[in-house]
Design a protein around this motif. Structure first.
Motif, mmCIF file in Angstrom:
data_model
loop_
_atom_site.group_PDB
_atom_site.id
_atom_site.type_symbol
_atom_site.label_atom_id
_atom_site.label_comp_id
_atom_site.label_asym_id
_atom_site.label_seq_id
_atom_site.Cartn_x
_atom_site.Cartn_y
_atom_site.Cartn_z
ATOM 1 N N LEU A 219 -5.869 0.504 2.649
ATOM 2 C CA LEU A 219 -5.383 -0.649 3.399
ATOM 3 C C LEU A 219 -6.429 -1.122 4.397
ATOM 4 O O LEU A 219 -6.766 -2.311 4.463
ATOM 5 C CB LEU A 219 -4.073 -0.305 4.114
ATOM 6 C CG LEU A 219 -3.380 -1.413 4.903
ATOM 7 C CD1 LEU A 219 -1.886 -1.143 4.975
ATOM 8 C CD2 LEU A 219 -3.918 -1.585 6.306
ATOM 9 N N LEU A 220 -6.969 -0.205 5.162
ATOM 10 C CA LEU A 220 -7.954 -0.568 6.181
ATOM 11 C C LEU A 220 -9.247 -1.086 5.568
ATOM 12 O O LEU A 220 -9.832 -2.053 6.062
ATOM 13 C CB LEU A 220 -8.225 0.622 7.098
ATOM 14 C CG LEU A 220 -7.042 1.055 7.967
ATOM 15 C CD1 LEU A 220 -7.366 2.353 8.689
ATOM 16 C CD2 LEU A 220 -6.641 -0.036 8.941
ATOM 17 N N ASP B 134 4.119 6.227 9.063
ATOM 18 C CA ASP B 134 5.337 5.501 8.693
ATOM 19 C C ASP B 134 5.273 4.081 9.253
ATOM 20 O O ASP B 134 4.323 3.702 9.930
ATOM 21 C CB ASP B 134 6.589 6.246 9.147
ATOM 22 C CG ASP B 134 6.708 6.403 10.649
ATOM 23 O OD1 ASP B 134 6.180 5.557 11.407
ATOM 24 O OD2 ASP B 134 7.351 7.378 11.089
ATOM 25 N N PHE B 135 6.301 3.284 8.958
ATOM 26 C CA PHE B 135 6.269 1.883 9.358
ATOM 27 C C PHE B 135 6.215 1.723 10.879
ATOM 28 O O PHE B 135 5.515 0.857 11.387
ATOM 29 C CB PHE B 135 7.465 1.107 8.780
ATOM 30 C CG PHE B 135 7.350 -0.366 9.010
ATOM 31 C CD1 PHE B 135 6.488 -1.132 8.244
ATOM 32 C CD2 PHE B 135 8.072 -0.987 10.013
ATOM 33 C CE1 PHE B 135 6.349 -2.505 8.466
ATOM 34 C CE2 PHE B 135 7.942 -2.350 10.245
ATOM 35 C CZ PHE B 135 7.081 -3.112 9.464
ATOM 36 N N GLN B 136 6.934 2.553 11.613
ATOM 37 C CA GLN B 136 6.908 2.472 13.082
ATOM 38 C C GLN B 136 5.507 2.746 13.622
ATOM 39 O O GLN B 136 5.043 2.068 14.532
ATOM 40 C CB GLN B 136 7.911 3.456 13.689
ATOM 41 C CG GLN B 136 9.363 3.166 13.344
ATOM 42 C CD GLN B 136 9.839 1.840 13.911
ATOM 43 O OE1 GLN B 136 9.442 1.440 14.991
ATOM 44 N NE2 GLN B 136 10.692 1.157 13.179
ATOM 45 N N GLU B 137 4.833 3.735 13.059
ATOM 46 C CA GLU B 137 3.463 4.051 13.481
ATOM 47 C C GLU B 137 2.509 2.918 13.112
ATOM 48 O O GLU B 137 1.637 2.540 13.901
ATOM 49 C CB GLU B 137 3.022 5.381 12.856
ATOM 50 C CG GLU B 137 3.796 6.572 13.400
ATOM 51 C CD GLU B 137 3.654 7.831 12.565
ATOM 52 O OE1 GLU B 137 3.780 8.919 13.148
ATOM 53 O OE2 GLU B 137 3.413 7.746 11.331
ATOM 54 N N TYR C 128 0.818 -1.219 0.000
ATOM 55 C CA TYR C 128 0.000 0.000 0.000
ATOM 56 C C TYR C 128 0.852 1.270 0.000
ATOM 57 O O TYR C 128 0.468 2.265 -0.602
ATOM 58 C CB TYR C 128 -0.971 -0.008 1.185
ATOM 59 C CG TYR C 128 -2.066 -1.033 1.015
ATOM 60 C CD1 TYR C 128 -3.218 -0.734 0.293
ATOM 61 C CD2 TYR C 128 -1.939 -2.307 1.537
ATOM 62 C CE1 TYR C 128 -4.218 -1.678 0.106
ATOM 63 C CE2 TYR C 128 -2.934 -3.261 1.360
ATOM 64 C CZ TYR C 128 -4.065 -2.942 0.642
ATOM 65 O OH TYR C 128 -5.046 -3.889 0.453
ATOM 66 N N SER C 129 2.004 1.251 0.646
ATOM 67 C CA SER C 129 2.801 2.474 0.786
ATOM 68 C C SER C 129 3.452 2.925 -0.515
ATOM 69 O O SER C 129 3.799 4.087 -0.647
ATOM 70 C CB SER C 129 3.876 2.304 1.864
ATOM 71 O OG SER C 129 4.866 1.380 1.453
ATOM 72 N N SER D 3 0.176 7.301 2.914
ATOM 73 C CA SER D 3 -0.570 8.561 2.862
ATOM 74 C C SER D 3 -1.954 8.297 3.448
ATOM 75 O O SER D 3 -2.339 7.146 3.709
ATOM 76 C CB SER D 3 -0.709 9.031 1.419
ATOM 77 O OG SER D 3 -1.549 8.130 0.699
ATOM 78 N N ARG D 4 -2.718 9.340 3.611
ATOM 79 C CA ARG D 4 -4.083 9.203 4.121
ATOM 80 C C ARG D 4 -4.877 8.247 3.230
ATOM 81 O O ARG D 4 -5.562 7.352 3.707
ATOM 82 C CB ARG D 4 -4.735 10.584 4.159
ATOM 83 C CG ARG D 4 -6.118 10.605 4.724
ATOM 84 C CD ARG D 4 -6.703 12.018 4.639
ATOM 85 N NE ARG D 4 -7.937 12.114 5.366
ATOM 86 C CZ ARG D 4 -9.084 11.561 4.973
ATOM 87 N NH1 ARG D 4 -9.136 10.881 3.847
ATOM 88 N NH2 ARG D 4 -10.168 11.689 5.706
ATOM 89 N N GLY D 5 -4.775 8.416 1.923
ATOM 90 C CA GLY D 5 -5.494 7.563 0.979
ATOM 91 C C GLY D 5 -5.023 6.119 1.001
ATOM 92 O O GLY D 5 -5.831 5.192 0.921
#
Length: 98
Positions: free
Chosen positions: A38-39, A68-71, A20-21, A31-33
């Motif tokens: 993804l969700l 980001d990936f950590q989040e 997705y990223s 991004s927001r989109g």
């Protein structure tokens, strides 16, 4: 060589983020989109637009408008914790195909 269930699960988590990223903008963030897609596709039972906005504001710890990936992985950890608590008294059953 067969991979363990945990190895496969980790690979799925990383590959899902990457799938997705890389669709728009920075390939190292959602991004927001991208997060919304993804969700909607991976966790459709999560809720409505209001729930998405609240989740985005919680996930975006550094408030840069992206995840980001950590989040993302902190979200996955919380989701796993909730699933564990929900299924703690259920019998242990491997996912199909195992």
């Amino acid at each position: 060589m067969l991979c363990s269930c945990l190895s496969q699960a980790l690979a799925v988590l990383v590959c899902t983020f990457q799938r997705y990223s890389k669709q728009e903008g920075d390939r190292f963030t959602l991004s927001r989109g991208e997060l919304k897609e993804l969700l909607e596709k991976e966790l459709p039972s999560l809720g409505d637009e209001g729930a998405f906005e609240e989740l985005l504001s919680i996930l975006d710890a550094n408030k840069d408008g992206e995840v980001d990936f950590q989040e993302y992985i902190r979200f996955v950890a919380v989701a796993c914790t909730l699933c564990h608590e929900f299924f703690v008294d259920s019998p242990v059953v491997l996912p199909r195909g195992q």
